[in-house]
Design an enzyme around this catalytic site. Structure first.
Site, PDB file in Angstrom:
ATOM      1  N   ALA A  26       0.903  -1.300  -0.013  1.00 16.33           N
ATOM      2  CA  ALA A  26      -0.053   0.102  -0.112  1.00 16.33           C
ATOM      3  C   ALA A  26       0.980   1.372  -0.052  1.00 16.33           C
ATOM      4  O   ALA A  26       2.122   1.093   0.411  1.00 16.33           O
ATOM      5  CB  ALA A  26      -0.889   0.082   1.273  1.00 16.33           C
ATOM      6  N   LYS A  41      -8.540   3.211   1.569  1.00 19.85           N
ATOM      7  CA  LYS A  41      -8.663   2.043   2.343  1.00 19.85           C
ATOM      8  C   LYS A  41     -10.137   1.579   2.717  1.00 19.85           C
ATOM      9  O   LYS A  41     -10.582   0.424   2.593  1.00 19.85           O
ATOM     10  CB  LYS A  41      -8.040   2.061   3.741  1.00 19.85           C
ATOM     11  CG  LYS A  41      -6.463   1.954   3.519  1.00 19.85           C
ATOM     12  CD  LYS A  41      -6.103   0.684   3.240  1.00 19.85           C
ATOM     13  CE  LYS A  41      -4.640   0.260   3.352  1.00 19.85           C
ATOM     14  NZ  LYS A  41      -4.062  -1.123   2.864  1.00 19.85           N
ATOM     15  N   THR A  62      -7.440  -0.673   8.013  1.00 23.68           N
ATOM     16  CA  THR A  62      -6.678   0.072   9.126  1.00 23.68           C
ATOM     17  C   THR A  62      -7.629   0.882   9.829  1.00 23.68           C
ATOM     18  O   THR A  62      -8.693   0.904   9.397  1.00 23.68           O
ATOM     19  CB  THR A  62      -5.677   1.083   8.117  1.00 23.68           C
ATOM     20  OG1 THR A  62      -5.245   2.017   9.012  1.00 23.68           O
ATOM     21  CG2 THR A  62      -6.402   1.874   7.156  1.00 23.68           C
ATOM     22  N   GLU A 101      -7.162   3.907  10.710  1.00 24.67           N
ATOM     23  CA  GLU A 101      -7.411   4.982  10.110  1.00 24.67           C
ATOM     24  C   GLU A 101      -8.763   5.087   9.529  1.00 24.67           C
ATOM     25  O   GLU A 101      -9.500   6.346   9.212  1.00 24.67           O
ATOM     26  CB  GLU A 101      -6.331   5.408   9.119  1.00 24.67           C
ATOM     27  CG  GLU A 101      -5.132   5.554   9.898  1.00 24.67           C
ATOM     28  CD  GLU A 101      -4.881   6.622  10.538  1.00 24.67           C
ATOM     29  OE1 GLU A 101      -5.579   7.968  10.316  1.00 24.67           O
ATOM     30  OE2 GLU A 101      -3.935   7.080  11.586  1.00 24.67           O
ATOM     31  N   TYR A 103      -5.567   8.730   2.391  1.00 23.74           N
ATOM     32  CA  TYR A 103      -5.174   7.199   2.658  1.00 23.74           C
ATOM     33  C   TYR A 103      -6.153   6.427   3.383  1.00 23.74           C
ATOM     34  O   TYR A 103      -6.507   5.296   2.856  1.00 23.74           O
ATOM     35  CB  TYR A 103      -4.079   7.195   3.743  1.00 23.74           C
ATOM     36  CG  TYR A 103      -3.687   5.903   4.351  1.00 23.74           C
ATOM     37  CD1 TYR A 103      -3.198   4.807   3.609  1.00 23.74           C
ATOM     38  CD2 TYR A 103      -3.942   5.451   5.721  1.00 23.74           C
ATOM     39  CE1 TYR A 103      -3.134   3.577   4.199  1.00 23.74           C
ATOM     40  CE2 TYR A 103      -3.671   4.331   6.098  1.00 23.74           C
ATOM     41  CZ  TYR A 103      -3.155   3.403   5.612  1.00 23.74           C
ATOM     42  OH  TYR A 103      -2.943   2.339   5.995  1.00 23.74           O
ATOM     43  N   HIS A 155       0.793  -1.016  14.540  1.00 22.18           N
ATOM     44  CA  HIS A 155       1.561  -2.051  15.024  1.00 22.18           C
ATOM     45  C   HIS A 155       2.940  -1.682  14.704  1.00 22.18           C
ATOM     46  O   HIS A 155       3.175  -1.357  13.573  1.00 22.18           O
ATOM     47  CB  HIS A 155       1.091  -3.294  14.596  1.00 22.18           C
ATOM     48  CG  HIS A 155       0.721  -3.469  13.162  1.00 22.18           C
ATOM     49  ND1 HIS A 155      -0.521  -3.035  12.566  1.00 22.18           N
ATOM     50  CD2 HIS A 155       1.282  -3.809  12.043  1.00 22.18           C
ATOM     51  CE1 HIS A 155      -0.308  -3.183  11.434  1.00 22.18           C
ATOM     52  NE2 HIS A 155       0.641  -3.701  10.891  1.00 22.18           N
TER      53      HIS A 155
END
Length: 358
Positions: A85, A176, A128, A130, A172, A202
């Site tokens: 990504a 996603k 994610t 996010e 971003y 992580h």
């Protein structure tokens, strides 16, 4: 080895890809790592795997559908893990079109290739936290959280789960979300085995240097080396001021875990009989200040204020302030729990960067 499962991993040269390759090889898989062509060597994290006969590397690009179709048709893998990504949030504001083409377009190409040429393939998508942006759910417990920041030490607390509504705050995150929803569509429309891991932050010793955690641990290691050098030279009265570590929002809270624990969850998702999406995290949020506390404390510095400065250029145009995972589904359905605690994670990263300097 004739009966060994075959897995394709995109982004194999990254932090997660390298750990996942190690895990799958340890389980007897044949692993093909997919990498984007580069004029410089980007294989540092997987160089130790080069002598393993069950591991190979093939060039591919998420923005080239023909390449993706060819690879899926050629290998017809048992499992395909999409970890590649454009993953840096700040950069996505500078390159929104490229970010979307890579993160969303690449997933669409892989799903279509699987549908056409290899419908038995189990597909893992790296989603994610996010994607949640500023949205959260409340997890209620017996006692209220005494901390003003609602840090996640007890309930009720702010969390994000599989049912929390997405509200992306960056190009971003938007890309996603698009990929995540495309997974759901293909799973429902074509009965493909596709699972998304909604991974919270992580880190590890292999974290890329553009990420704030690595910036901190690398700086702390360099400072530790500098102080030790001064002590050994008995030249601690030079009066030279050590350059500051410049950061952005120190009050942002993230649920930080250890990458090797998280790639195990990825594998576990594809061993299930039914494809589902899972939130993966530790269930505890820490601020950037907490990360600084732990990193500096590991080299014996309690007050890091004179070493850290704030630069507005590191603030995001639209900030995500608080992310904390509700891992109930992962715990109960997958049987997965993180093994590495926050302080241990930070210390591992600092120790690694100190050793590299030595």
């Amino acid at each position: 080895m004739n009966n060994a499962k075959l897995a394709l991993i995109t982004g194999v040269t990254g932090q997660d890809g390298s750990y996942l390759a190690e895990l799958l090889l340890s389980k007897g898989y044949k692993v093909v790592g997919l990498v984007r062509r580069s004029s410089t060597n980007t294989h540092e994290r997987i160089e130790h795997l080069s002598e393993n006969r069950s591991f190979s590397v093939v060039e591919s690009d998420l923005t080239d559908p023909s390449s993706i179709f060819h690879l899926v048709n050629r290998y017809k893998p048992d499992e395909l893990y999409n970890l590649a990504a454009m993953s840096h949030v700040a950069t996505s504001f500078e390159q929104p079109v490229t970010t979307f083409n890579v993160n969303a377009g690449g997933v669409a190409s892989y799903l279509e290739a699987i549908r056409r040429f290899s419908p038995h393939t189990k597909f893992y998508q790296a989603s994610t936290s996010e994607m949640f942006g500023s949205n959260y759910s409340l997890l209620f417990g017996d006692t209220p959280c005494p901390n003003e920041e609602n840090c996640g030490c007890c309930g009720p607390k702010k969390v994000q789960s599989e049912t929390t509504e997405f509200s992306p705050n960056s190009p971003y995150a938007i890309s996603k979300v698009a990929a995540h929803q495309m997974i759901g569509l293909y799973r429902k429309s074509y009965n493909l085995f596709c699972s998304c891991g909604i991974l919270f932050n992580h880190e590890s010793e292999r974290r890329g240097e553009l990420f704030v955690t690595k910036k901190i641990t690398k700086y702390v290691a360099q400072l530790h080396h500098y102080r030790n050098s001064l002590d050994s030279l008995k030249d601690i009265t030079t009066g030279a001021e050590y350059p500051k570590l410049m950061l952005g929002n120190l009050d942002a809270h993230r649920d930080w875990g250890y990458a090797p624990d998280y790639v195990e969850a990825m594998w576990m998702m594809l061993q299930r009989d039914k494809p589902e999406d899972y939130v993966i995290g530790t269930g505890v949020a820490h601020s950037v200040r907490d990360f600084l506390d732990a990193a500096f404390a590991h080299i014996g510095i309690k007050d890091w204020s004179k070493y850290v400065g704030i630069d507005p250029k590191f603030y995001r145009p639209c900030e995500v302030e608080f992310l904390c995972a509700d891992t109930t589904r992962a715990n109960t359905v997958l049987g997965w729990k993180p093994k590495t605690q926050f302080n241990e994670l930070v210390e591992k990263m600092v120790d690694y960067d100190v050793q590299r300097l030595q």
